[in-house]
Motif scaffolding. Structure first.
Motif, PDB file in Angstrom:
ATOM      1  N   GLN A   1      49.987  38.903  33.616  1.00  0.00           N
ATOM      2  CA  GLN A   1      48.605  38.688  34.036  1.00  0.00           C
ATOM      3  C   GLN A   1      47.808  39.985  34.165  1.00  0.00           C
TER       4      GLN A   1
ATOM      5  N   TYR B   1      44.521  42.226  31.240  1.00  0.00           N
ATOM      6  CA  TYR B   1      43.057  42.214  31.189  1.00  0.00           C
ATOM      7  C   TYR B   1      42.434  41.999  32.560  1.00  0.00           C
ATOM      8  N   GLY B   2      43.111  42.434  33.615  1.00  0.00           N
ATOM      9  CA  GLY B   2      42.568  42.272  34.955  1.00  0.00           C
ATOM     10  C   GLY B   2      42.483  40.810  35.351  1.00  0.00           C
ATOM     11  N   PHE B   3      41.428  40.447  36.052  1.00  0.00           N
ATOM     12  CA  PHE B   3      41.281  39.042  36.473  1.00  0.00           C
ATOM     13  C   PHE B   3      41.006  38.121  35.296  1.00  0.00           C
ATOM     14  N   LEU B   4      40.649  38.670  34.144  1.00  0.00           N
ATOM     15  CA  LEU B   4      40.458  37.836  32.960  1.00  0.00           C
ATOM     16  C   LEU B   4      41.782  37.278  32.447  1.00  0.00           C
ATOM     17  N   GLY B   5      42.882  37.896  32.812  1.00  0.00           N
ATOM     18  CA  GLY B   5      44.196  37.427  32.375  1.00  0.00           C
ATOM     19  C   GLY B   5      44.951  36.638  33.421  1.00  0.00           C
ATOM     20  N   TRP B   6      44.309  36.292  34.534  1.00  0.00           N
ATOM     21  CA  TRP B   6      44.972  35.506  35.569  1.00  0.00           C
ATOM     22  C   TRP B   6      45.382  34.145  35.026  1.00  0.00           C
TER      23      TRP B   6
ATOM     24  N   ARG C   1      42.887  31.253  35.188  1.00  0.00           N
ATOM     25  CA  ARG C   1      41.956  31.069  34.077  1.00  0.00           C
ATOM     26  C   ARG C   1      42.659  30.470  32.864  1.00  0.00           C
ATOM     27  N   ARG C   2      43.911  30.804  32.688  1.00  0.00           N
ATOM     28  CA  ARG C   2      44.663  30.275  31.544  1.00  0.00           C
ATOM     29  C   ARG C   2      45.215  28.882  31.820  1.00  0.00           C
TER      30      ARG C   2
ATOM     31  N   SER D   1      43.794  44.064  39.311  1.00  0.00           N
ATOM     32  CA  SER D   1      43.037  43.015  38.611  1.00  0.00           C
ATOM     33  C   SER D   1      41.601  43.396  38.303  1.00  0.00           C
TER      34      SER D   1
ATOM     35  N   PRO E   1      39.445  44.668  35.316  1.00  0.00           N
ATOM     36  CA  PRO E   1      39.651  44.850  33.875  1.00  0.00           C
ATOM     37  C   PRO E   1      39.182  46.220  33.394  1.00  0.00           C
TER      38      PRO E   1
END
Length: 223
Positions: free
Chosen positions: A52, A55-60, A63-64, A136, A138
């Motif tokens: 995760q 990409y910081g919180f974009l990879g949490w 979100r996925r 987290s 990005p």
């Protein structure tokens, strides 16, 4: 066991309700964890956090896996018997579930034990879905990369990373605790049949479908 041992039929019914509610939400909880394990290709919590952190919180994983996140977010509240799922305890009622016949330190252990349970649940939500101890943010350079430019030794790197990781984990965990406390003050208590219906007829199919979708996408990626 507490409800049965108190030799009170109302406490025994409260214990049965607690067991039924726990079983109802354990299965969606386990299916959501399996989905995260498939997505991260590992059962290690360290590997799950590292997947995760790209990409910081974009990879949490929240979100996925938004569907699994919602199911996993509701299940710990029911497992910890927090409002609106505090049917087995119901401290405001005259007959308080399986702990009706207990007082003093025994009642205190029941009451206090729910809060460490809630804290552990918030830590699992943080690690599995909110990036864990990763900062987290990005596109921010790693702390090691920043500190290496200042010529600090590796021992300082470890201490700094540990402190930042603890602060980040607790901040994310307290956000879950804040939501659970806010839900306790705003949402009304549901009936026992509504609670069981939510677990068996709503969360279980959603969690199972989410697991099947995750497995299908992982197989497509392998091909």
């Amino acid at each position: 066991m507490a409800g049965y041992g108190s030799n009170n039929k109302y406490s025994f019914l409260g214990g049965m309700r607690a067991a039924a509610q726990s079983i109802s939400y354990e299965i969606p909880l386990a299916l959501c964890v399996l989905s995260i394990s498939l997505l991260s290709d590992s059962l290690s919590l360290v590997d799950i956090v590292q997947t995760q952190s790209n990409y910081g919180f974009l990879g949490w994983n929240s979100r996925r896996q938004p569907i699994g996140f919602i199911a996993f977010f509701i299940s710990p509240l029911a497992e910890c018997e927090r409002l609106p799922f505090d049917l087995p305890e119901a401290e405001e009622e005259l007959v308080a579930g399986y702990q009706t016949e207990y007082s003093g330190i025994k009642f205190g252990l029941f009451y206090v034990g729910s809060y460490p349970n809630l804290l552990v649940s918030s830590l699992f939500v943080t690690v599995l879905y909110l990036g864990g101890w990763d900062l987290s943010i990005p596109f921010l350079p790693e702390p090691e990369q920043i500190l290496s430019d200042w010529n600090f030794n590796s021992r300082f790197f470890d201490i700094f990373n540990t402190i930042i990781g603890i602060i980040t984990t607790l901040a994310k965990s307290y956000s879950f605790l804040f939501v659970s406390i806010a839900a306790r003050r705003t949402l009304p208590r549901v009936r026992i049949d509504q609670s069981l219906d939510l677990g068996w007829k709503f969360l279980l199919p959603i969690a199972l479908g989410n697991l099947l979708l995750t497995a299908s996408f992982q197989l497509l990626l392998l091909k």
